[in-house]
Write a protein that holds these residues in place. Sequence first.
Motif, PDB file in Angstrom:
ATOM      1  N   ILE A 127      69.303  19.017  12.089  1.00  0.00           N
ATOM      2  CA  ILE A 127      70.086  18.725  10.884  1.00  0.00           C
ATOM      3  C   ILE A 127      70.906  17.483  11.160  1.00  0.00           C
ATOM      4  O   ILE A 127      71.620  17.408  12.158  1.00  0.00           O
ATOM      5  CB  ILE A 127      71.005  19.910  10.528  1.00  0.00           C
ATOM      6  CG1 ILE A 127      70.197  21.180  10.309  1.00  0.00           C
ATOM      7  CG2 ILE A 127      71.820  19.584   9.286  1.00  0.00           C
ATOM      8  CD1 ILE A 127      71.032  22.407  10.072  1.00  0.00           C
ATOM      9  N   ARG A 128      70.822  16.504  10.255  1.00  0.00           N
ATOM     10  CA  ARG A 128      71.580  15.263  10.408  1.00  0.00           C
ATOM     11  C   ARG A 128      72.238  14.912   9.086  1.00  0.00           C
ATOM     12  O   ARG A 128      71.826  15.378   8.032  1.00  0.00           O
ATOM     13  CB  ARG A 128      70.681  14.134  10.878  1.00  0.00           C
ATOM     14  CG  ARG A 128      69.605  13.768   9.866  1.00  0.00           C
ATOM     15  CD  ARG A 128      68.742  12.645  10.325  1.00  0.00           C
ATOM     16  NE  ARG A 128      67.756  13.127  11.285  1.00  0.00           N
ATOM     17  CZ  ARG A 128      66.744  12.418  11.705  1.00  0.00           C
ATOM     18  NH1 ARG A 128      66.557  11.208  11.274  1.00  0.00           N
ATOM     19  NH2 ARG A 128      65.890  12.907  12.578  1.00  0.00           N
ATOM     20  N   TYR A 129      73.276  14.084   9.181  1.00  0.00           N
ATOM     21  CA  TYR A 129      73.867  13.535   7.964  1.00  0.00           C
ATOM     22  C   TYR A 129      72.849  12.589   7.356  1.00  0.00           C
ATOM     23  O   TYR A 129      72.063  11.954   8.074  1.00  0.00           O
ATOM     24  CB  TYR A 129      75.165  12.790   8.272  1.00  0.00           C
ATOM     25  CG  TYR A 129      76.247  13.677   8.867  1.00  0.00           C
ATOM     26  CD1 TYR A 129      76.826  14.679   8.113  1.00  0.00           C
ATOM     27  CD2 TYR A 129      76.669  13.510  10.177  1.00  0.00           C
ATOM     28  CE1 TYR A 129      77.802  15.504   8.656  1.00  0.00           C
ATOM     29  CE2 TYR A 129      77.647  14.323  10.726  1.00  0.00           C
ATOM     30  CZ  TYR A 129      78.210  15.320   9.960  1.00  0.00           C
ATOM     31  OH  TYR A 129      79.166  16.126  10.498  1.00  0.00           O
ATOM     32  N   SER A 130      72.847  12.456   6.038  1.00  0.00           N
ATOM     33  CA  SER A 130      71.810  11.643   5.402  1.00  0.00           C
ATOM     34  C   SER A 130      71.937  10.163   5.748  1.00  0.00           C
ATOM     35  O   SER A 130      70.947   9.434   5.710  1.00  0.00           O
ATOM     36  CB  SER A 130      71.841  11.829   3.885  1.00  0.00           C
ATOM     37  OG  SER A 130      73.102  11.477   3.385  1.00  0.00           O
ATOM     38  N   ASP A 131      73.135   9.702   6.131  1.00  0.00           N
ATOM     39  CA  ASP A 131      73.290   8.295   6.500  1.00  0.00           C
ATOM     40  C   ASP A 131      73.279   8.088   8.010  1.00  0.00           C
ATOM     41  O   ASP A 131      73.502   6.990   8.484  1.00  0.00           O
ATOM     42  CB  ASP A 131      74.589   7.736   5.917  1.00  0.00           C
ATOM     43  CG  ASP A 131      75.805   8.520   6.374  1.00  0.00           C
ATOM     44  OD1 ASP A 131      75.642   9.590   6.987  1.00  0.00           O
ATOM     45  OD2 ASP A 131      76.927   8.057   6.106  1.00  0.00           O
ATOM     46  N   LEU A 142      73.517  16.381   3.903  1.00  0.00           N
ATOM     47  CA  LEU A 142      72.809  16.665   5.149  1.00  0.00           C
ATOM     48  C   LEU A 142      71.308  16.730   4.877  1.00  0.00           C
ATOM     49  O   LEU A 142      70.881  17.182   3.815  1.00  0.00           O
ATOM     50  CB  LEU A 142      73.272  18.005   5.730  1.00  0.00           C
ATOM     51  CG  LEU A 142      74.744  18.107   6.098  1.00  0.00           C
ATOM     52  CD1 LEU A 142      75.171  19.560   6.162  1.00  0.00           C
ATOM     53  CD2 LEU A 142      74.992  17.443   7.417  1.00  0.00           C
ATOM     54  N   THR A 143      70.529  16.280   5.848  1.00  0.00           N
ATOM     55  CA  THR A 143      69.079  16.313   5.747  1.00  0.00           C
ATOM     56  C   THR A 143      68.530  17.137   6.899  1.00  0.00           C
ATOM     57  O   THR A 143      68.968  16.989   8.034  1.00  0.00           O
ATOM     58  CB  THR A 143      68.503  14.882   5.819  1.00  0.00           C
ATOM     59  OG1 THR A 143      69.122  14.101   4.813  1.00  0.00           O
ATOM     60  CG2 THR A 143      67.018  14.875   5.614  1.00  0.00           C
ATOM     61  N   ILE A 144      67.564  17.989   6.591  1.00  0.00           N
ATOM     62  CA  ILE A 144      66.936  18.832   7.606  1.00  0.00           C
ATOM     63  C   ILE A 144      65.559  18.255   7.913  1.00  0.00           C
ATOM     64  O   ILE A 144      64.756  18.037   7.011  1.00  0.00           O
ATOM     65  CB  ILE A 144      66.813  20.284   7.120  1.00  0.00           C
ATOM     66  CG1 ILE A 144      68.188  20.847   6.771  1.00  0.00           C
ATOM     67  CG2 ILE A 144      66.139  21.149   8.171  1.00  0.00           C
ATOM     68  CD1 ILE A 144      68.151  22.201   6.117  1.00  0.00           C
ATOM     69  N   ARG A 165      71.902  23.112  14.605  1.00  0.00           N
ATOM     70  CA  ARG A 165      70.718  22.479  15.167  1.00  0.00           C
ATOM     71  C   ARG A 165      70.888  20.960  15.061  1.00  0.00           C
ATOM     72  O   ARG A 165      70.351  20.332  14.166  1.00  0.00           O
ATOM     73  CB  ARG A 165      69.470  22.938  14.410  1.00  0.00           C
ATOM     74  CG  ARG A 165      68.162  22.435  14.950  1.00  0.00           C
ATOM     75  CD  ARG A 165      67.763  23.003  16.268  1.00  0.00           C
ATOM     76  NE  ARG A 165      67.151  24.315  16.136  1.00  0.00           N
ATOM     77  CZ  ARG A 165      66.653  24.988  17.154  1.00  0.00           C
ATOM     78  NH1 ARG A 165      66.689  24.462  18.357  1.00  0.00           N
ATOM     79  NH2 ARG A 165      66.143  26.181  16.985  1.00  0.00           N
ATOM     80  N   PRO A 166      71.686  20.350  15.982  1.00  0.00           N
ATOM     81  CA  PRO A 166      71.866  18.898  15.923  1.00  0.00           C
ATOM     82  C   PRO A 166      70.544  18.176  16.178  1.00  0.00           C
ATOM     83  O   PRO A 166      69.654  18.736  16.827  1.00  0.00           O
ATOM     84  CB  PRO A 166      72.864  18.591  17.039  1.00  0.00           C
ATOM     85  CG  PRO A 166      73.252  19.878  17.628  1.00  0.00           C
ATOM     86  CD  PRO A 166      72.422  20.971  17.053  1.00  0.00           C
TER      87      PRO A 166
END
Length: 178
Positions: free
Chosen positions: A162-166, A87-89, A152-153
């Motif tokens: 926050i998102r998935y890295s891909d 996950l990437t913030i 926090r989508p």
Amino acid sequence: MSRIGLKPIEIPSGVTIDIKGNDVVVKGPKGELTLTKVPEMKLEMEDGVLNVVRPNETKRMKSLHGLTRSLIQNMVTGVTEGFKKSLTIVGTGYRAQMSGAKLGLTLGFSHPLEVEIPKGLTVEVPAQDTIIVSGSDKQQVGQFAAKIRGYRPPEPYLGKGIRYSDETVRRKVGKTGK
């Protein structure tokens, strides 16, 4: 016809599969996973290969055939290699840190969040804006990563959250001035 259900499951060395009634126990170097299968599905083991056989051609059995095979394959993969979600913030002031056995998140709320890490999972924070969730159970890894993302989508205007890295976030155009 289930094409997935017809594929045999290769059992690597170091992995043992025990079938006790409706319970399937897969043991490997990264742990042990258990599945309760549908009683009608039959499992045939021969020469390091496991096959899932359905009893009849009803719609329900065709549906469960591929599902059962996929669940067992994921268990075998989990105890040998494991699963990982990254996950990437993104956002000013948004960050993550490990505090003991809890994951601390600062996401722009009036208070920092403390998330309890479930048993069987490992969470790493190599940088303030990166979270790596790993474990042997695919469902548990995905569920915990989705729980963290749910705080926090990513929003479509600035891309913060926050998102998935891909994952790619489709950005919208904001207001235009006169």
